[in-house]
Design an enzyme around this catalytic site. Structure first.
Site, mmCIF file in Angstrom:
data_model
loop_
_atom_site.group_PDB
_atom_site.id
_atom_site.type_symbol
_atom_site.label_atom_id
_atom_site.label_comp_id
_atom_site.label_asym_id
_atom_site.label_seq_id
_atom_site.Cartn_x
_atom_site.Cartn_y
_atom_site.Cartn_z
ATOM 1 N N PHE A 127 50.979 42.457 35.217
ATOM 2 C CA PHE A 127 49.774 41.675 34.927
ATOM 3 C C PHE A 127 48.563 42.549 35.173
ATOM 4 O O PHE A 127 48.380 43.066 36.268
ATOM 5 C CB PHE A 127 49.676 40.404 35.775
ATOM 6 C CG PHE A 127 48.434 39.611 35.439
ATOM 7 C CD1 PHE A 127 48.393 38.812 34.306
ATOM 8 C CD2 PHE A 127 47.298 39.695 36.232
ATOM 9 C CE1 PHE A 127 47.229 38.109 33.965
ATOM 10 C CE2 PHE A 127 46.140 38.993 35.900
ATOM 11 C CZ PHE A 127 46.108 38.191 34.769
ATOM 12 N N ASP A 214 47.285 50.078 39.421
ATOM 13 C CA ASP A 214 46.527 48.824 39.479
ATOM 14 C C ASP A 214 46.756 48.223 40.861
ATOM 15 O O ASP A 214 47.786 47.609 41.119
ATOM 16 C CB ASP A 214 46.981 47.880 38.360
ATOM 17 C CG ASP A 214 46.257 46.536 38.406
ATOM 18 O OD1 ASP A 214 45.582 46.249 39.413
ATOM 19 O OD2 ASP A 214 46.388 45.766 37.434
ATOM 20 N N LYS A 243 39.695 42.090 43.605
ATOM 21 C CA LYS A 243 40.019 40.967 44.495
ATOM 22 C C LYS A 243 39.423 41.045 45.907
ATOM 23 O O LYS A 243 38.317 40.572 46.118
ATOM 24 C CB LYS A 243 41.531 40.745 44.504
ATOM 25 C CG LYS A 243 42.024 40.248 43.120
ATOM 26 C CD LYS A 243 43.329 39.495 43.166
ATOM 27 C CE LYS A 243 43.557 38.702 41.892
ATOM 28 N NZ LYS A 243 44.349 39.372 40.875
HETATM 29 C C1 LIG Z 1 44.133 39.586 39.455
HETATM 30 C C2 LIG Z 1 44.652 40.817 38.849
HETATM 31 C C3 LIG Z 1 44.029 41.405 37.741
HETATM 32 C C4 LIG Z 1 42.865 40.760 37.018
HETATM 33 O O1 LIG Z 1 41.735 40.643 37.825
HETATM 34 P P1 LIG Z 1 40.540 39.673 37.345
HETATM 35 O O2 LIG Z 1 39.500 39.837 38.419
HETATM 36 O O3 LIG Z 1 41.113 38.300 37.282
HETATM 37 O O4 LIG Z 1 40.083 40.143 36.020
HETATM 38 C C5 LIG Z 1 44.539 42.599 37.269
HETATM 39 N N1 LIG Z 1 45.600 43.194 37.848
HETATM 40 C C6 LIG Z 1 46.213 42.664 38.922
HETATM 41 C C7 LIG Z 1 47.370 43.381 39.538
HETATM 42 C C8 LIG Z 1 45.777 41.458 39.450
HETATM 43 O O5 LIG Z 1 46.409 40.910 40.486
#
Ligand SMILES: *Cc1c(COP(=O)(O)O)cnc(C)c1O
Length: 409
Positions: A127, A214, A243
């Site tokens: 994701f 990521d 986050k």
């Molecule tokens: C939450 C998340 C995203 C997306 O972040 P947003 O602030 O919602 O755009 C991307 N990669 C990972 C691993 C995430 O947990």
């Protein structure tokens, strides 16, 4: 009637305040927060240092644009590069935007090598966000549905399979980078085999590809190290952060080192709000509090304590497939869909999440006391046990009915 687009399936509750690991709703009920606003509120709710940073900066200067130098942005960039072992930072406003910057750097890297169609290897069950490029990188049909045509330049391999990544390098000439979550979050809290990232690092080095981590969910101390790649003693070339970086203030960052850190040049990328004085002052306060209170180590310690608790209570329980995680990123996989547990937990005064359909996911704040951590383990265990016992009873019932039907036939 609501004036809001129906983007979210919302629970029937309105949170009005919070303190530490507790939130309170409009009816005065309190909830123990084992989700932390989806991995955002690492310092818990209403942290005084964060609140002071917001108030002080708001009374001083909110925004001037990136046309001028911004000392808080310099300070946060230096702090993040120090804890991440990176060279340079670019600030934006969300996780997806941080990944967009990573992908743009990968493409610049490819074009610098005269690759006309630079392609990034991504993982299934990944994701990476909801923008047009990041949904293409996410590769999940449910998330892509209705939004075609997909942004080209991504190719998907199974997660935790370094050999599949290497094989693509033999098969194609246009690969420029590998993009990976060191621990997958939305995909079901999937922890890869030890050595996976180190192997990806080796492949990227051998082939001249960038390794992009990521760390939007796993970073900022959640797994017990500042960044999850530090468990394997490797350094990616590019890192996405968001986050927990703002503890609730919207902010994201793309960090890079070496050649990858110099690819973005004046005019090649930008954002109006990214790295504004307010967001960066909060980021500085968050990093400061994590360090001052030694909360990164504490996240690792609490995670071990809670995972041990869950394993002791649920290991080998029929219906429980796996208890796994790293630090304050925990998943309990059941053998059947369990989305309804979210609402049941809410009724019981507990905030949790279910991802990938059958994985109970916990992303608690790092500021829990031991008693609060144990309370979360006890309450989640009780919820799961009740749910499984009801399922067992329902299954026994329907097989009894089937036997009755067979007997009367
Ligand atoms: C939450 C998340 C995203 C997306 O972040 P947003 O602030 O919602 O755009 C991307 N990669 C990972 C691993 C995430 O947990």
């Amino acid at each position: 009637m609501t004036s809001l687009m129906a983007a979210y399936g919302r629970l029937p509750v309105t949170m009005t305040s919070g303190a530490g690991a507790e939130v309170r709703d409009s009816e005065g009920r309190t909830y123990l927060d084992a989700l932390g606003g989806i991995a955002v509120c690492a310092l818990g709710h209403a942290d005084p240092a964060v609140a002071d940073a917001i108030a002080t900066q708001a009374r001083t200067l909110l925004h001037v644009s990136n046309l001028y130098s911004i000392p808080a942005q310099e300070e946060l960039g230096a702090a993040l590069c120090r804890v991440a072992d990176m060279d340079k930072a670019f600030f934006c406003n969300s996780g997806a935007e941080a990944n967009e910057a990573c992908i743009k750097i990968a493409r610049l890297h490819g074009h610098a090598k005269n690759i006309a169609t630079p392609t990034v290897i991504v993982m299934d069950t990944a994701f990476h966000g909801r923008t047009l490029a990041t949904i293409a990188a996410t590769g999940n049909e449910r998330i892509q549905k209705g939004f075609g045509p997909m942004t080209p330049g991504f190719v998907t391999v199974p997660y935790d399979d370094a050999a599949a990544v290497d094989a693509l390098g033999d098969a194609r000439e246009d690969i420029v980078a590998v993009m990976v979550e060191p621990v997958q979050g939305e995909g079901g809290v999937i922890v890869p085999k030890a050595g996976y990232l180190a192997e990806l690092r080796r492949i990227c080095d051998a082939r001249g590809w960038l390794l992009i981590c990521d760390e939007i969910q796993s970073g900022m101390g959640r797994t017990g190290r500042w960044f999850a790649y530090q468990h394997e003693d490797i350094l990616p070339d590019v890192v996405a952060v968001a986050k927990a970086l703002g503890n609730g203030m919207p902010i994201g960052a793309c960090l890079a080192r070496g050649e990858a850190a110099s690819l973005i040049q004046p005019g090649s990328h930008g954002t109006t709000f990214g790295g504004n004085p307010l967001a960066c002052a909060v980021g500085v306060a968050v990093v400061g509090e994590l360090e001052r209170r030694d909360l990164v180590a504490r996240a690792g310690e609490l995670g071990t304590r809670m995972l041990d608790g869950f394993r002791a209570a649920l290991h080998n329980r029929p219906g429980v497939v796996d208890v796994r995680g790293k630090g304050m990123m925990m998943g309990i996989e059941l053998d059947a869909p369990c989305g309804e547990l979210v609402e049941r937990a809410l009724e019981a005064g507990l905030l949790i999440n279910v991802t990938a359909g059958n994985v109970v996911r916990l992303l608690p704040p790092y500021i829990l006391g031991n008693a609060e951590a144990d309370e979360i383990v006890a309450r989640v265990t009780r919820l799961i046990e009740t749910f499984l016992a009801e399922n067992d009873a329902a299954a026994a019932d329907s097989s009894a009915n089937a036997t009755d039907r067979a007997a009367s036939a």
